[in-house]
Design a protein around this motif. Structure first.
Motif, PDB file in Angstrom:
ATOM      1  N   THR A 220       0.833  -1.194   0.000  1.00 14.82           N
ATOM      2  CA  THR A 220       0.000   0.000   0.000  1.00 14.82           C
ATOM      3  C   THR A 220       0.866   1.242   0.000  1.00 14.82           C
TER       4      THR A 220
ATOM      5  N   VAL B 133       1.290   5.414   0.383  1.00 12.87           N
ATOM      6  CA  VAL B 133       0.763   6.381   1.346  1.00 12.87           C
ATOM      7  C   VAL B 133       0.945   7.798   0.796  1.00 12.87           C
TER       8      VAL B 133
ATOM      9  N   GLU C 159      -3.455   4.683   0.860  1.00 14.85           N
ATOM     10  CA  GLU C 159      -3.830   5.268   2.150  1.00 14.85           C
ATOM     11  C   GLU C 159      -3.560   6.757   2.019  1.00 14.85           C
TER      12      GLU C 159
ATOM     13  N   HIS D 108      -9.187   9.512   7.126  1.00 11.27           N
ATOM     14  CA  HIS D 108      -8.080  10.074   7.898  1.00 11.27           C
ATOM     15  C   HIS D 108      -7.839  11.516   7.460  1.00 11.27           C
TER      16      HIS D 108
ATOM     17  N   ARG E   5       1.175   6.312  11.292  1.00 13.78           N
ATOM     18  CA  ARG E   5      -0.005   5.488  11.036  1.00 13.78           C
ATOM     19  C   ARG E   5       0.280   4.383  10.028  1.00 13.78           C
ATOM     20  N   TRP E   6       1.034   4.728   8.961  1.00 16.71           N
ATOM     21  CA  TRP E   6       1.193   3.772   7.857  1.00 16.71           C
ATOM     22  C   TRP E   6       2.642   3.361   7.594  1.00 16.71           C
TER      23      TRP E   6
END
Ligand SMILES: NC(=O)c1ccc[n+]([C@@H]2O[C@H](COP(=O)([O-])OP(=O)(O)OC[C@H]3O[C@@H](n4cnc5c(N)ncnc54)[C@H](O)[C@@H]3O)[C@@H](O)[C@H]2O)c1
Length: 265
Positions: A13, A15, A39, A68, A90-91
């Protein structure tokens, strides 16, 4: 499954952080990235600016764009640093930083614009992009090699056209294109690239404000100035930004891509 020694796998994923995300082109970009599996931390001031006579995006608009969200003014480097830190914690990292926040003011000769409005236009449209680069490029470079980091900014057809009564806006947007070229040259072979898009007249509240500044009946009046004879949809600009954010744009850096229905011709 065990990874072969020496082979790297890409993080599944990617970001992104997008400023100016409550509405318009920024919001459409968040939506395009999320649809592609990214994300995204959606960042906006989400409050009117006392220096400007038209409404900006709101917290409730911001909250409908993404799960978010982060309220920050792009003129505040500390707030942007906190947004980048939030995305990284967070990621686990950052792959794309997209500066879409922007404001417009003018409508009178350059020398009659109030210093407060001129300052807001320069500080948000150019200073805000510099501020994002200051905190986001180091995060893009913190990703391990081989990198595919993307710093992207929304310039404007105004970067290359002399638009009367919008001198500070033209100056700021020309500044953004200069910044992106210099940043691209600096980033060299790091795997992080810097590019910009230059939208033409796109159907968002900033265009409605531009129409008001020019005493036009409404934003639709701008359609005639681009060969496609219509306003662009924010999603049409967002789709190009989403492409540039992806790994497929690896051969591009320092580019300023017109997404303007041919306005620059
Ligand atoms: N719409 C057009 O025709 C057009 C054409 C060329 C370039 N642009 C550029 O596209 C970008 C997006 O604009 P848009 O058309 O979506 O307009 P918009 O007014 O709909 O969206 C701009 C967003 O930026 C946010 N913002 C404003 N000041 C901020 C600040 N100080 N800190 C954080 N966020 C702030 C606003 O709250 C709003 O959500 C801008 O940079 C604009 O200059 C727009």
């Amino acid at each position: 499954m065990r990874r072969k020694p020496g082979r790297r796998v890409h993080a599944v994923t990617r970001v992104a952080l997008v400023t100016g995300a409550a509405r318009g082109i920024g919001a459409a970009t968040v939506r395009a990235l999320i649809a592609q599996g990214w994300e995204v931390l959606a960042v906006d001031r989400a409050k009117d600016d006392p220096a400007l006579p038209y409404p900006l995006g709101t917290e409730s608009e911001l909250s409908t764009v993404a799960t978010h969200t982060f309220v920050a003014d792009v003129r505040d480097p500390g707030a942007l640093a906190a947004a980048v830190a939030e995305a990284e914690s967070r990621w686990g990292g950052l792959d794309a930083a997209i500066a879409a926040a922007g404001v417009i003011a003018g409508g009178v000769p350059t020398w009659e614009v109030t210093p407060e409005q001129e300052q807001a236009v320069l500080d948000v449209n150019l200073g805000g992009v510099l501020n994002l680069a200051r905190v986001a490029v180091p995060a893009l470079l913190r990703r391990p090699e081989p990198r595919s980091g993307r710093f992207l900014a929304v310039a404007s057809a105004a970067a290359t056209r002399g638009l009367p009564m919008l001198a500070a806006y033209c100056a700021a947007k020309a500044g953004v294109t200069g910044l992106v070229r210099a940043l691209a040259a600096e980033l060299g072979d790091t795997g992080v690239t810097a590019n910009a898009v230059s939208p033409g007249s796109t159907d968002t509240p900033i265009l409605a404000e531009s129409a008001r500044l020019y005493d036009l009946a409404g934003p639709a009046d701008f359609a005639a100035q681009q060969p496609v004879r219509r306003l662009l949809a924010p999603a049409e600009v967002a789709d190009v930004l989403a492409f540039l954010a992806g790994r497929g744009s690896s051969g591009m850096t320092g580019a300023v891509v017109p997404v303007d229905g041919g306005m620059a011709l």
